[in-house]
Design a protein around this motif. Structure first.
Motif, PDB file in Angstrom:
ATOM      1  N   PRO A  73       0.796  -1.228   0.000  1.00 41.79           N
ATOM      2  CA  PRO A  73       0.000   0.000   0.000  1.00 41.79           C
ATOM      3  C   PRO A  73       0.832   1.284   0.000  1.00 41.79           C
ATOM      4  O   PRO A  73       0.485   2.253  -0.678  1.00 41.79           O
ATOM      5  CB  PRO A  73      -0.842  -0.134   1.273  1.00 41.79           C
ATOM      6  N   LYS A  74       1.924   1.297   0.750  1.00 44.33           N
ATOM      7  CA  LYS A  74       2.764   2.498   0.804  1.00 44.33           C
ATOM      8  C   LYS A  74       3.275   2.879  -0.582  1.00 44.33           C
ATOM      9  O   LYS A  74       3.316   4.066  -0.941  1.00 44.33           O
ATOM     10  CB  LYS A  74       3.939   2.261   1.761  1.00 44.33           C
ATOM     11  N   ASP A  77       0.446   4.347  -2.681  1.00 46.71           N
ATOM     12  CA  ASP A  77       0.217   5.739  -2.294  1.00 46.71           C
ATOM     13  C   ASP A  77       1.272   6.656  -2.915  1.00 46.71           C
ATOM     14  O   ASP A  77       0.963   7.770  -3.356  1.00 46.71           O
ATOM     15  CB  ASP A  77       0.234   5.877  -0.775  1.00 46.71           C
ATOM     16  N   ARG A 104      -8.896   2.288  -1.796  1.00 40.30           N
ATOM     17  CA  ARG A 104      -8.174   2.455  -0.532  1.00 40.30           C
ATOM     18  C   ARG A 104      -7.131   3.566  -0.656  1.00 40.30           C
ATOM     19  O   ARG A 104      -6.987   4.400   0.248  1.00 40.30           O
ATOM     20  CB  ARG A 104      -7.507   1.152  -0.124  1.00 40.30           C
ATOM     21  N   VAL A 105      -6.409   3.584  -1.766  1.00 38.04           N
ATOM     22  CA  VAL A 105      -5.406   4.636  -1.992  1.00 38.04           C
ATOM     23  C   VAL A 105      -6.070   6.007  -1.971  1.00 38.04           C
ATOM     24  O   VAL A 105      -5.586   6.941  -1.325  1.00 38.04           O
ATOM     25  CB  VAL A 105      -4.675   4.410  -3.330  1.00 38.04           C
ATOM     26  N   CYS A 107      -8.823   6.968  -0.538  1.00 37.44           N
ATOM     27  CA  CYS A 107      -9.247   7.328   0.816  1.00 37.44           C
ATOM     28  C   CYS A 107      -8.059   7.736   1.685  1.00 37.44           C
ATOM     29  O   CYS A 107      -8.131   8.727   2.422  1.00 37.44           O
ATOM     30  CB  CYS A 107      -9.971   6.157   1.465  1.00 37.44           C
ATOM     31  N   ARG A 108      -6.983   6.975   1.602  1.00 39.56           N
ATOM     32  CA  ARG A 108      -5.827   7.242   2.477  1.00 39.56           C
ATOM     33  C   ARG A 108      -5.177   8.590   2.185  1.00 39.56           C
ATOM     34  O   ARG A 108      -4.581   9.194   3.082  1.00 39.56           O
ATOM     35  CB  ARG A 108      -4.782   6.131   2.311  1.00 39.56           C
ATOM     36  N   THR A 109      -5.225   9.051   0.950  1.00 41.91           N
ATOM     37  CA  THR A 109      -4.476  10.248   0.553  1.00 41.91           C
ATOM     38  C   THR A 109      -5.347  11.468   0.292  1.00 41.91           C
ATOM     39  O   THR A 109      -4.821  12.543  -0.003  1.00 41.91           O
ATOM     40  CB  THR A 109      -3.655   9.955  -0.712  1.00 41.91           C
ATOM     41  N   ARG A 135     -11.064  -2.664   7.230  1.00 41.35           N
ATOM     42  CA  ARG A 135     -10.346  -1.470   6.747  1.00 41.35           C
ATOM     43  C   ARG A 135     -11.239  -0.238   6.802  1.00 41.35           C
ATOM     44  O   ARG A 135     -11.012   0.751   6.096  1.00 41.35           O
ATOM     45  CB  ARG A 135      -9.865  -1.703   5.318  1.00 41.35           C
ATOM     46  N   ASP A 137     -11.451   2.043   8.879  1.00 40.49           N
ATOM     47  CA  ASP A 137     -10.801   3.285   9.302  1.00 40.49           C
ATOM     48  C   ASP A 137     -10.290   4.077   8.104  1.00 40.49           C
ATOM     49  O   ASP A 137     -10.289   5.314   8.121  1.00 40.49           O
ATOM     50  CB  ASP A 137      -9.668   2.999  10.285  1.00 40.49           C
ATOM     51  N   GLU A 138      -9.854   3.389   7.052  1.00 40.51           N
ATOM     52  CA  GLU A 138      -9.391   4.106   5.859  1.00 40.51           C
ATOM     53  C   GLU A 138     -10.545   4.866   5.212  1.00 40.51           C
ATOM     54  O   GLU A 138     -10.405   6.033   4.834  1.00 40.51           O
ATOM     55  CB  GLU A 138      -8.785   3.122   4.850  1.00 40.51           C
ATOM     56  N   ALA A 142     -11.327   9.426   5.242  1.00 38.76           N
ATOM     57  CA  ALA A 142     -11.096  10.162   3.994  1.00 38.76           C
ATOM     58  C   ALA A 142     -11.178  11.674   4.194  1.00 38.76           C
ATOM     59  O   ALA A 142     -10.411  12.438   3.613  1.00 38.76           O
ATOM     60  CB  ALA A 142     -12.084   9.712   2.917  1.00 38.76           C
TER      61      ALA A 142
END
Length: 208
Positions: A73-74, A77, A104-105, A107-109, A135, A137-138, A142
């Protein structure tokens, strides 16, 4: 129009579907098991430009390089961050989107990159058969208006499994993780895709 973009994770690619009179950009990336040929991504690219939304179909560097397995995932991103300047270059608000791992990407960023909103297609709420590995929390983190479009039979998370939160959820009846519907289902594949495009078109029109 196809544009290549250099990122710290490698060379990415953006296929643009420009609106005649754009007011927004929807940037959507693929999942970990497929590319931008996914039926929902292609349907959105065909439908949204007529509604003032330019669609940028994003291919992550691992996919452009021909690898079969998505990186951590890192790294995903990192690739997405590197693409962001190309996506914002038209000077319009950008909706960050994706399907599955791409959702997911996004949402995370989203908050970090200043996304206008998030479109999460087939958000993988948990690995199949492992609801305890949530997941959520991701998705809940957002920080911007978010639309989740989820298949009714998605093994990565059925609509009823999603928590309450600051997002809208639209169900694609009988759809699996790729929004495919069984031949015996009382809805056609075309109708299922129309549910996706109609929901996104309506939601995009509601965004300020």
């Amino acid at each position: 129009m196809i544009e290549t973009v250099e990122t710290d994770a490698g060379t990415a690619r953006v296929t643009w579907h420009h609106a005649p009179e754009p007011r927004l950009v929807l940037a959507v990336s693929h999942g970990a098991g497929g590319g931008i040929e996914a039926r929902d991504l292609q349907a959105l690219a065909a439908a949204l430009p007529a509604h003032g939304v330019s669609v940028a179909l994003v291919e992550q560097p691992w996919r452009v390089a021909g690898r079969k397995v998505a990186p951590a995932p890192k790294t995903l991103d990192t690739g997405w961050r590197g693409l962001w300047p190309a996506l914002t270059r038209p000077g319009l608000p950008v909706i960050a989107g994706g399907r599955s791992a791409g959702a997911r990407v996004a949402c995370r960023t989203a908050a970090e990159l200043g996304a206008h909103a998030v479109l999460a297609l087939s958000f993988p709420l948990h690995p199949p058969g492992k609801p305890e590995k949530s997941r959520a929390d991701e998705l809940l983190g957002a920080g911007v208006p978010t639309l989740v479009v989820q298949g009714g039979n998605d093994p990565f998370g059925r609509p009823g499994e999603f928590p309450e939160g600051g997002f809208e959820l639209v169900e694609v009846p009988f759809g699996d993780h790729s929004f495919a519907v069984p031949k015996r289902a009382p809805v056609t594949q075309e109708a299922a895709l129309r549910t996706v495009t109609d929901a996104v078109t309506r939601w995009v029109a509601s965004l300020g």
